[in-house]
Design an enzyme around this catalytic site. Structure first.
Site, mmCIF file in Angstrom:
data_model
loop_
_atom_site.group_PDB
_atom_site.id
_atom_site.type_symbol
_atom_site.label_atom_id
_atom_site.label_comp_id
_atom_site.label_asym_id
_atom_site.label_seq_id
_atom_site.Cartn_x
_atom_site.Cartn_y
_atom_site.Cartn_z
ATOM 1 C CB ALA A 48 -0.674 0.065 1.722
ATOM 2 N N PRO A 49 0.518 2.219 -0.804
ATOM 3 C CG PRO A 49 -0.716 3.775 -2.188
ATOM 4 C CD PRO A 49 -0.812 2.214 -1.542
ATOM 5 N N GLY A 50 2.666 4.719 0.683
ATOM 6 C CA GLY A 50 1.852 5.674 1.945
ATOM 7 C C GLY A 50 3.763 6.036 2.737
ATOM 8 C CB ILE A 51 5.176 6.238 6.246
ATOM 9 C CG1 ILE A 51 4.879 8.229 5.962
ATOM 10 C CG2 ILE A 51 6.265 6.197 7.470
ATOM 11 C CD1 ILE A 51 5.117 9.007 6.572
ATOM 12 C CE LYS A 52 7.910 -0.597 3.001
ATOM 13 N NZ LYS A 52 8.779 -1.765 2.796
ATOM 14 N N GLY A 53 3.657 1.102 8.410
ATOM 15 C CA GLY A 53 3.679 1.189 9.951
ATOM 16 C C GLY A 53 5.066 -0.225 9.874
ATOM 17 C CG MET A 54 7.410 1.201 13.444
ATOM 18 S SD MET A 54 8.085 2.368 15.397
ATOM 19 C CE MET A 54 5.719 3.252 15.499
ATOM 20 C CE LYS A 96 -4.579 -1.210 9.451
ATOM 21 N NZ LYS A 96 -5.659 -0.327 9.539
ATOM 22 C CG ASP A 146 -17.006 -1.741 10.421
ATOM 23 O OD1 ASP A 146 -16.463 -2.317 11.027
ATOM 24 O OD2 ASP A 146 -18.222 -2.746 9.651
#
Length: 575
Positions: A308-314, A329, A364
């Site tokens: 997914a585009p954007g900053i990767k989560g931790m 996710k 949701d």
């Protein structure tokens, strides 16, 4: 086995209808805490009925209830039992849920469970009537009859003012767009009222020849024994927001779910079936419809899943299919510092969101176990990423990729990405929404925890919604503090913090850091929401919540609310 499962379903559905029938009494008593608890109880009810049915299955046969051939035979018998059932689709999903309680999802096969429905999906037969039709050339009289013949027991506060307001909106939004004779209009009102949070929604349609206008009349309780109309909706976009994926399920007496879903789909054609069923309070069947739609989309497309585009989560690794408006996710195997959560804590946070009033500000989610995908639909980069950060959650079996647990969520443009191309007007609107989102969550006793812009998304209606739940907490569990002033020069020069910080301590002054260098957005935000940097704002809200305050947030703009010469007292929290 088929009869046992059907008996379990009937028991569940009867309890489901009873829980929705009691919504009217809670609304008229202004029992807002009871409304919140009833939503949780209804979700838990399904799980309990499935577990009870599984227990009975082990008692009604001496055969091995894990035997797949036995389930294939049971499905055939069950299909005959539910033939022509008015709620057949919910009954089929209940069968699936009982099977899933005993088996892994990788055994999914249409010979064994209802991957596809046993019924033809078509317009409902005419023998069932779920709406009341009103006709006549006197619009005021029609709306008067609609209000007078409603199911409410409490009187109206000022019905003539209600009618003035409704007619004003009708004349401005509907009348100019009529193509037929005004005398031939038909008004269809669904028999059951939709209840959610502090509002009741009378939903229907206005038929003008070949065109249809949606209709929703929103009723509120003044908590003095009277009801009043807060607004009237006559366009698809506004109705779609009322049925948004960021809102809780309705309490609505819908004994014929497919008929209700079909009626609503004609009013909101862009809504997918699973979204409608979710709104009606059937989240398990919504998962069934989502899976069917996903399979259909994969069969009719050929693009690959990508990161997914954007900053990767931790905490989560997130991927998407460019042609599909959903993100997937997966919880990572390990979390980089400073994250100190566990897999179970993350799952508990998502479960909390599913049972909390999302007030239009939290997306949701649906969780799936052992979901099977075609391996060749995953890009090499994504597959490498999954094997690197979530190896324990995925398994390659031949040409299939099995994901043992994942969450699905509607795709939204991350707020930080949205701001990169936003003009000044869009940026100001987004910053107002961002602040309103945080305030409304807080007033609903939710502290987001991690509030960088990347953790919020922008919907197609330009609303800002929170979607990263791994650090949320009850606002009343947080300890909001001011940053202490250093007492000595040594403390002032000390690296890091010289004062102790507890696990629940939060310093609102530090919220400025969430803007990560976007100074223009920060200036706009501080013009409208600088109170969020103030400890007193947060502690004041905590006190109100502990005193029993329940938030008013309605799914339409303030400008839509009828002017009744009152101050709501809650403008800071309204949309």
């Amino acid at each position: 086995m088929a009869k046992t499962i059907l008996n379990g379903f009937r028991s569940y559905f009867a309890d489901y209808l009873n829980s929705t029938l009691s919504a009217k009494a809670r609304f008229e008593k202004a029992d807002w805490h009871g409304v919140q608890q009833a939503n949780v109880d209804r979700l838990e009810m399904y799980k309990a009925k499935v577990a009870q049915t599984v227990m009975y299955l082990g008692m009604v046969t001496n055969k091995d209830i894990a035997d797949l051939d036995l389930w294939a035979e049971s499905k055939k018998a069950y299909t005959q039992l539910v033939f022509n059932f008015p709620n057949f689709e919910i009954a089929e999903t209940f069968f699936n849920s009982v099977f899933a309680d005993l088996h892994d999802h990788d055994k999914i096969n249409d010979d064994i469970i209802y991957v596809l429905s046993s019924h033809m999906i078509e317009a409902p037969a005419a023998e069932y009537s779920i709406f009341v039709r009103y006709e006549g050339d006197d619009r005021r009289d029609i709306f008067r009859r609609i209000l007078k013949e409603s199911e409410f027991s409490l009187p109206g506060e000022d019905i003539e003012l209600d009618l003035d307001c409704i007619l004003s909106v009708f004349c401005s939004e509907v009348t100019p767009n009529l193509i037929g004779s005004p005398d031939d209009l038909k008004f269809d009102l669904l028999e059951s009222t939709f209840y959610r949070s502090k509002a009741a929604y009378m939903v229907g349609r206005v038929i003008d020849g070949d065109q249809t206008f949606p209709m929703a009349i929103v009723i509120l309780n003044n908590e003095k024994g009277q009801l009043y109309v807060d607004t009237a909706i006559f366009n698809t976009d506004d109705l779609s927001v009322i049925f948004s994926f960021t809102r809780n399920h309705f309490m609505v007496d819908a004994p014929l779910p497919y008929q209700y879903a079909h009626f609503l789909k004609t009013l909101m054609p862009k809504k997918l079936d699973y979204e409608i069923y979710n709104s009606l309070g059937f989240p398990k069947h919504a998962k069934t419809e989502f899976y069917r739609q996903l399979v259909h989309h994969l069969d009719s497309s050929n693009d690959q899943f990508v990161i997914a585009p954007g900053i990767k989560g931790m905490v989560m690794t997130v991927f998407t299919l460019p042609s599909y408006n959903i993100v997937f996710k997966i919880i990572k195997d390990k979390f980089a510092p400073p994250k100190e959560v566990t897999h179970q804590i993350v799952r508990d946070k998502y479960r909390l969101v599913s049972r909390h009033d999302r007030i239009g500000r939290m997306a949701d989610t649906q969780d799936f176990d052992n979901l099977v995908f075609p391996l060749d639909r995953f890009s090499p980069e994504l597959l490498e990423e999954l094997q690197k950060v979530a190896a324990s959650t995925i398994e390659i079996r031949g040409d299939k990729l099995v994901i043992k647990h994942l969450y699905t969520e509607r795709y939204m443009t991350p707020l930080n990405i949205y701001l990169e191309t936003a003009n000044d007007e869009q940026m100001r609107s987004a910053m107002e929404e961002y602040g309103n989102c945080i305030k409304q969550l807080a007033a609903a006793n939710i502290f987001p925890g991690d509030m960088p812009l990347k953790n919020f998304g922008v919907t197609r209606h330009a609303r800002v919604v929170f979607y990263d739940y791994d650090e949320i907490a009850a606002l009343t569990d947080c300890n909001f503090r001011k940053i202490p002033q250093p007492r000595t020069e040594e403390e002032e020069m000390q690296a890091g913090t010289w004062y102790t910080v507890g696990p629940d301590d939060i310093f609102p002054e530090e919220f400025r850091l969430f803007f990560s260098g976007n100074t223009k957005a920060r200036r706009m935000f501080e013009e409208m929401h600088s109170d969020l940097y103030d400890v007193d704002f947060w502690q004041g809200l905590q006190e109100k919540i502990r005193d029993g305050f329940v938030l008013d947030v309605f799914p339409y703009r303030r400008a839509k609310r009828f002017d009744r010469g009152k101050e709501s007292g809650l403008e800071v929290f309204s949309d």
